[in-house]
Scaffold this active site. Sequence first.
Site, PDB file in Angstrom:
ATOM      1  N   LYS A  38       0.659   9.172  -2.857  1.00 30.60           N
ATOM      2  CA  LYS A  38      -0.123  10.587  -2.245  1.00 30.60           C
ATOM      3  C   LYS A  38       0.780  11.608  -2.120  1.00 30.60           C
ATOM      4  CE  LYS A  38       0.558  11.129   1.776  1.00 30.60           C
ATOM      5  NZ  LYS A  38      -0.003  10.545   2.894  1.00 30.60           N
ATOM      6  N   GLU A  41      -6.381  14.421   3.666  1.00 27.86           N
ATOM      7  CA  GLU A  41      -5.385  14.564   2.563  1.00 27.86           C
ATOM      8  C   GLU A  41      -5.803  14.733   1.159  1.00 27.86           C
ATOM      9  OE1 GLU A  41      -1.509  12.596   4.871  1.00 27.86           O
ATOM     10  OE2 GLU A  41      -2.456  11.442   3.509  1.00 27.86           O
ATOM     11  N   GLU A  70      11.546  27.745  15.441  1.00 29.49           N
ATOM     12  CA  GLU A  70      12.439  28.324  16.681  1.00 29.49           C
ATOM     13  C   GLU A  70      11.356  28.608  17.785  1.00 29.49           C
ATOM     14  OE1 GLU A  70      14.005  32.424  16.288  1.00 29.49           O
ATOM     15  OE2 GLU A  70      13.299  32.692  14.127  1.00 29.49           O
ATOM     16  N   ASP A 114      -0.268  -3.748   8.991  1.00 33.92           N
ATOM     17  CA  ASP A 114      -1.840  -3.371   9.024  1.00 33.92           C
ATOM     18  C   ASP A 114      -2.558  -4.536   9.324  1.00 33.92           C
ATOM     19  OD1 ASP A 114      -1.007  -0.825   8.368  1.00 33.92           O
ATOM     20  OD2 ASP A 114      -1.976  -0.491   6.684  1.00 33.92           O
ATOM     21  N   THR A 167       0.878  -1.155   0.057  1.00 36.00           N
ATOM     22  CA  THR A 167      -0.093  -0.063   0.021  1.00 36.00           C
ATOM     23  C   THR A 167       0.935   1.191   0.036  1.00 36.00           C
ATOM     24  OG1 THR A 167      -1.815  -1.308   1.072  1.00 36.00           O
ATOM     25  CG2 THR A 167      -1.932   1.255   1.284  1.00 36.00           C
ATOM     26  N   CYS A 168       1.878   1.301   0.921  1.00 33.80           N
ATOM     27  CA  CYS A 168       2.612   2.543   0.978  1.00 33.80           C
ATOM     28  C   CYS A 168       3.271   2.818  -0.399  1.00 33.80           C
ATOM     29  CB  CYS A 168       3.644   2.228   1.909  1.00 33.80           C
ATOM     30  SG  CYS A 168       4.762   3.773   2.164  1.00 33.80           S
ATOM     31  N   TYR A 223      -7.138  10.582   8.067  1.00 32.12           N
ATOM     32  CA  TYR A 223      -5.995  10.896   7.401  1.00 32.12           C
ATOM     33  C   TYR A 223      -6.398  11.076   5.722  1.00 32.12           C
ATOM     34  CZ  TYR A 223      -2.454   9.409  10.886  1.00 32.12           C
ATOM     35  OH  TYR A 223      -1.581   9.300  12.084  1.00 32.12           O
ATOM     36  N   HIS A 228      17.384  30.720  13.718  1.00 34.15           N
ATOM     37  CA  HIS A 228      17.056  31.906  13.344  1.00 34.15           C
ATOM     38  C   HIS A 228      17.306  32.359  11.889  1.00 34.15           C
ATOM     39  CE1 HIS A 228      14.828  35.683  14.080  1.00 34.15           C
ATOM     40  NE2 HIS A 228      15.582  36.265  13.397  1.00 34.15           N
ATOM     41  N   CYS A 259       1.197   6.196   0.822  1.00 29.22           N
ATOM     42  CA  CYS A 259       2.176   7.162   1.293  1.00 29.22           C
ATOM     43  C   CYS A 259       2.791   7.868   0.256  1.00 29.22           C
ATOM     44  CB  CYS A 259       3.136   6.761   2.222  1.00 29.22           C
ATOM     45  SG  CYS A 259       2.474   5.502   3.508  1.00 29.22           S
ATOM     46  N   ALA A 315      -0.835 -16.269  -1.964  1.00 29.73           N
ATOM     47  CA  ALA A 315      -0.481 -17.481  -1.270  1.00 29.73           C
ATOM     48  C   ALA A 315      -1.361 -17.529  -0.045  1.00 29.73           C
ATOM     49  CB  ALA A 315       1.134 -17.277  -0.862  1.00 29.73           C
ATOM     50  N   GLY A 326     -13.356  11.493   7.839  1.00 32.09           N
ATOM     51  CA  GLY A 326     -12.734  12.618   8.552  1.00 32.09           C
ATOM     52  C   GLY A 326     -11.187  12.501   8.908  1.00 32.09           C
TER      53      GLY A 326
HETATM   54  P1  NDP Z   1      -8.837   6.902   9.866  1.00 37.61           P
HETATM   55  O1  NDP Z   1      -8.900   5.833  10.855  1.00 37.61           O
HETATM   56  O2  NDP Z   1      -7.695   7.693   9.880  1.00 37.61           O
HETATM   57  O3  NDP Z   1     -10.233   7.645   9.501  1.00 37.61           O
HETATM   58  C1  NDP Z   1     -11.371   6.832   9.099  1.00 37.61           C
HETATM   59  C2  NDP Z   1     -12.498   8.027   9.047  1.00 37.61           C
HETATM   60  O4  NDP Z   1     -13.745   7.195   8.818  1.00 37.61           O
HETATM   61  C3  NDP Z   1     -12.847   8.647  10.717  1.00 37.61           C
HETATM   62  O5  NDP Z   1     -13.351   9.948  10.232  1.00 37.61           O
HETATM   63  C4  NDP Z   1     -13.963   7.787  10.996  1.00 37.61           C
HETATM   64  O6  NDP Z   1     -14.759   8.717  11.790  1.00 37.61           O
HETATM   65  C5  NDP Z   1     -14.708   7.586   9.543  1.00 37.61           C
HETATM   66  N1  NDP Z   1     -15.695   6.479   9.588  1.00 37.61           N
HETATM   67  C6  NDP Z   1     -15.383   5.238  10.222  1.00 37.61           C
HETATM   68  N2  NDP Z   1     -16.461   4.492   9.776  1.00 37.61           N
HETATM   69  C7  NDP Z   1     -17.543   5.236   9.535  1.00 37.61           C
HETATM   70  C8  NDP Z   1     -18.724   4.826   8.966  1.00 37.61           C
HETATM   71  N3  NDP Z   1     -19.386   3.877   9.276  1.00 37.61           N
HETATM   72  N4  NDP Z   1     -19.659   6.098   8.701  1.00 37.61           N
HETATM   73  C9  NDP Z   1     -18.913   7.197   8.722  1.00 37.61           C
HETATM   74  N5  NDP Z   1     -17.716   7.611   9.041  1.00 37.61           N
HETATM   75  C10 NDP Z   1     -16.941   6.422   9.270  1.00 37.61           C
HETATM   76  O7  NDP Z   1      -8.726   6.025   8.469  1.00 37.61           O
HETATM   77  P2  NDP Z   1      -8.447   6.259   7.005  1.00 37.61           P
HETATM   78  O8  NDP Z   1      -8.819   5.404   6.101  1.00 37.61           O
HETATM   79  O9  NDP Z   1      -8.351   7.860   6.694  1.00 37.61           O
HETATM   80  O10 NDP Z   1      -6.876   5.935   6.972  1.00 37.61           O
HETATM   81  C11 NDP Z   1      -6.451   4.534   7.388  1.00 37.61           C
HETATM   82  C12 NDP Z   1      -5.325   4.608   8.005  1.00 37.61           C
HETATM   83  O11 NDP Z   1      -4.329   4.737   7.250  1.00 37.61           O
HETATM   84  C13 NDP Z   1      -4.914   5.663   8.894  1.00 37.61           C
HETATM   85  O12 NDP Z   1      -5.202   5.211  10.375  1.00 37.61           O
HETATM   86  C14 NDP Z   1      -3.599   6.055   8.970  1.00 37.61           C
HETATM   87  O13 NDP Z   1      -2.892   5.153  10.179  1.00 37.61           O
HETATM   88  C15 NDP Z   1      -3.127   5.352   7.801  1.00 37.61           C
HETATM   89  N6  NDP Z   1      -2.679   6.557   6.786  1.00 37.61           N
HETATM   90  C16 NDP Z   1      -1.694   7.367   7.369  1.00 37.61           C
HETATM   91  C17 NDP Z   1      -1.137   8.559   6.705  1.00 37.61           C
HETATM   92  C18 NDP Z   1      -0.293   9.604   7.359  1.00 37.61           C
HETATM   93  O14 NDP Z   1       0.671   8.796   7.883  1.00 37.61           O
HETATM   94  N7  NDP Z   1      -0.165  10.781   6.688  1.00 37.61           N
HETATM   95  C19 NDP Z   1      -1.942   8.959   5.459  1.00 37.61           C
HETATM   96  C20 NDP Z   1      -2.973   8.120   5.061  1.00 37.61           C
HETATM   97  C21 NDP Z   1      -3.483   7.030   5.872  1.00 37.61           C
HETATM   98  P3  NDP Z   1     -14.459   8.619  13.506  1.00 37.61           P
HETATM   99  O15 NDP Z   1     -13.370   9.442  13.506  1.00 37.61           O
HETATM  100  O16 NDP Z   1     -15.631   9.279  14.077  1.00 37.61           O
HETATM  101  O17 NDP Z   1     -14.276   7.542  14.169  1.00 37.61           O
END
Ligand code: NDP
Length: 461
Positions: free
Chosen positions: A51, A184, A443, A305, A42-43, A180, A438, A48, A115, A178
């Site tokens: 992205k 992004e 800083e 993951d 995935t990364c 990551y 600076h 990552c 596999a 809402g």
């Molecule tokens: P996240 O866990 O960050 O966010 C999932 C979002 O979906 C949350 O806002 C959550 O709401 C919402 N959600 C979950 N289920 C439902 C639902 N049934 N209905 C409505 N809203 C829902 O997951 P992402 O998919 O954004 O990313 C997956 C993972 O990948 C991240 O946890 C992160 O660790 C990794 N990642 C890291 C990045 C980085 O390091 N920059 C960049 C992209 C991904 P609520 O908050 O209310 O639970």
Amino acid sequence: MAFYDYDLFVIGGGSGGVRSARVAAALGKKVAIAEEYRYGGTCVIRGCVPKKLFVYAAQYHEHFEDAAGFGWTVGQSSFDWKKLVAAKDAEIARLEGLYKKGLSGANAEILETRAELIDAHTVRLVNSGQIVSAKTIVIATGGQPNPHAALPGHDLCISSNEAFHLDELPRSIVIAGGGYIAVEFANIFHGLGVETTLIYRGAEILSRFDHDLRRGLHEAMVAKGIRILCHDMLQSVAKSGEGLRVETLNNGVLNADVVMLALGRVPNTQGLGLEAAGVKTDERGAIVVDEYSRTSAHNIYALGDVTDRVQLTPVAIHEAMCFIETEYKNNPTKPDHETIATAVFSQPEIGTVGLSEEEAGKRYKELDVYRAQFRPMKATLSGRAEKMIMKLLVDAASRKVVGAHILGHDAGEMAQLLGITLKAGCTKDDFDRTMAVHPTAAEELVTMYVPSYRVRDGVRV
Ligand code: NDP
């Protein structure tokens, strides 16, 4: 003693799997690794790395605008989505090649196939039907976007996987979530000129982050022109003419060319033969592991993951290195999941390490909060209305810095360095006696001498 075809068989060629296979092979173990899609996982392939390339692309629009304040006249600019996708694909192919080269250079056998486990020591290679055995197995199959199958019309939506390969740049997009990925991609699409709406079910985006960063980023995104609808959810998605018709719970009907779901990721454990091998999963389908990443089958480990511990590339790599220490160096090593620095590549960026104010307020009786909000130097001449936020949370009793949070340019780069100081247990006094560099934005981190406020028993005083 039983005879096996391999000392180690790794299922999954992503960050955790490749690292385990490469290092074990370099130690002289007989290793095979199987990947059903593309090496890099995935990364590298659809996370990552591409992205971040898209993030860079999305920033040029503002760079061109900002240039005027520094005396530049920039000619007519235009953006070519297909060109970006092609350039990104070429870079990803290069990186995939490097991953494979690293594996073959260490004498690991590279298998391009799915596999599946037959039992705790036996694996079936799906493409050829061949059966092989291994003394130790690592499962590092990662995760995939939650398809949100309960949503009517979910099959009309894209996930981050498809976002990297859209034929055309849409004119408008609705992004659900809402976290990551949602945040992004909202910034990426907006930066590339797409009319962007973000729908999030909670009160404020990025639920696991410090409230100042959440609010600050929300305001900055709205000021740029991204529409954010909190307290709302998708009810259905249906085709409508050329585009899609989105029914929401609280904001009526929205129309968009593309709807993207970014509602978390689920572990890739379906059909892997885990039950036959005696590997337990939890209610979300994640593989259950002990502190050493060992599964309920003694010779099988799981990393990254697929275990749903912390879904971050560096964490999977760290877990792989701990596995090598434990299994091949007679040095049982538990992965350390404490105080992980992380970044959200939004615009402005978030860089963070340690506890949020909310978490720290629960854990420590008295907390000193040092907070600065200021206009970065670059914004003076560019004229861009933008603010940086920097915040340090200090346990008043020990003076230890327990959280550091930044919103603004290069916040991710700063978070990496702050990660070292928090991991080392530095106190606010260590920050105070550090000379400032600076003129930088960073800083500010060593010049906030007076607490902005104190939090006692979780309440601001
Ligand atoms: P996240 O866990 O960050 O966010 C999932 C979002 O979906 C949350 O806002 C959550 O709401 C919402 N959600 C979950 N289920 C439902 C639902 N049934 N209905 C409505 N809203 C829902 O997951 P992402 O998919 O954004 O990313 C997956 C993972 O990948 C991240 O946890 C992160 O660790 C990794 N990642 C890291 C990045 C980085 O390091 N920059 C960049 C992209 C991904 P609520 O908050 O209310 O639970």
